[in-house]
Design a protein around this motif. Structure first.
Motif, mmCIF file in Angstrom:
data_model
loop_
_atom_site.group_PDB
_atom_site.id
_atom_site.type_symbol
_atom_site.label_atom_id
_atom_site.label_comp_id
_atom_site.label_asym_id
_atom_site.label_seq_id
_atom_site.Cartn_x
_atom_site.Cartn_y
_atom_site.Cartn_z
ATOM 1 N N ALA A 14 -13.653 1.418 2.938
ATOM 2 C CA ALA A 14 -12.579 1.705 1.990
ATOM 3 C C ALA A 14 -12.194 0.454 1.210
ATOM 4 C CB ALA A 14 -11.369 2.269 2.728
ATOM 5 N N THR A 18 -12.753 0.119 -2.833
ATOM 6 C CA THR A 18 -11.630 -0.081 -3.737
ATOM 7 C C THR A 18 -11.721 -1.437 -4.446
ATOM 8 O OG1 THR A 18 -10.251 -0.860 -1.888
ATOM 9 C CG2 THR A 18 -10.052 1.472 -2.527
ATOM 10 N N ALA A 82 -7.139 -2.059 1.879
ATOM 11 C CA ALA A 82 -7.710 -0.937 1.131
ATOM 12 C C ALA A 82 -6.605 -0.069 0.527
ATOM 13 C CB ALA A 82 -8.609 -0.099 2.033
ATOM 14 N N VAL A 83 -5.553 0.176 1.285
ATOM 15 C CA VAL A 83 -4.422 0.961 0.768
ATOM 16 C C VAL A 83 -3.761 0.219 -0.385
ATOM 17 C CG1 VAL A 83 -2.118 1.846 1.340
ATOM 18 C CG2 VAL A 83 -4.027 2.221 2.918
ATOM 19 N N ASN A 85 -5.166 -1.930 -2.386
ATOM 20 C CA ASN A 85 -6.089 -1.805 -3.530
ATOM 21 C C ASN A 85 -5.949 -0.440 -4.196
ATOM 22 O OD1 ASN A 85 -7.083 -4.330 -2.899
ATOM 23 N ND2 ASN A 85 -9.005 -3.591 -2.028
ATOM 24 N N ALA A 86 -5.895 0.598 -3.384
ATOM 25 C CA ALA A 86 -5.820 1.959 -3.921
ATOM 26 C C ALA A 86 -4.545 2.134 -4.748
ATOM 27 C CB ALA A 86 -5.880 2.982 -2.792
ATOM 28 N N ARG A 90 -4.095 3.017 -9.121
ATOM 29 C CA ARG A 90 -3.505 4.275 -9.610
ATOM 30 C C ARG A 90 -3.231 4.217 -11.084
ATOM 31 N NH1 ARG A 90 1.727 5.684 -6.995
ATOM 32 N NH2 ARG A 90 2.104 3.478 -7.028
#
Length: 90
Positions: A14, A18, A82-83, A85-86, A90
């Motif tokens: 992930a 990302t 990873a979160v 980056n996500a 957006r």
């Protein structure tokens, strides 16, 4: 395969994905140790993942519980990256 190892690999996948998407969209890599080029990211990631797995498997022979806890913490940190980056993508 250990569940914790699978979670670590999932988090790494992930984070790598990302990161590569972010580079493709013009974002920069915040970690100064990671190159700003997709091939460099893949090379560094492949090496660090391989090294971590080798060390984990050796460490697990003598200290199985500590090895799993350590890898779990690493998986959490990488998963958090990873979160992050996500959310940036957006």
């Amino acid at each position: 395969m250990d569940i914790i190892l699978a979670l670590f690999l999932l988090a790494q996948t992930a984070d790598t994905t990302t990161t590569l998407v972010g580079l493709q969209r013009g974002y920069g890599e915040a970690n100064p140790l990671i190159p700003q080029h997709p091939a460099g990211v893949l090379l560094i990631k492949a090496g660090s993942i391989t090294g971590t797995i080798v060390i984990y498997r050796q460490f697990k022979k003598q200290h199985p519980k500590a090895a799993k806890i350590t890898l779990g913490i690493l998986a959490g940190v990488v998963g958090a990256a990873a979160v992050h980056n996500a959310f940036q993508l957006r």
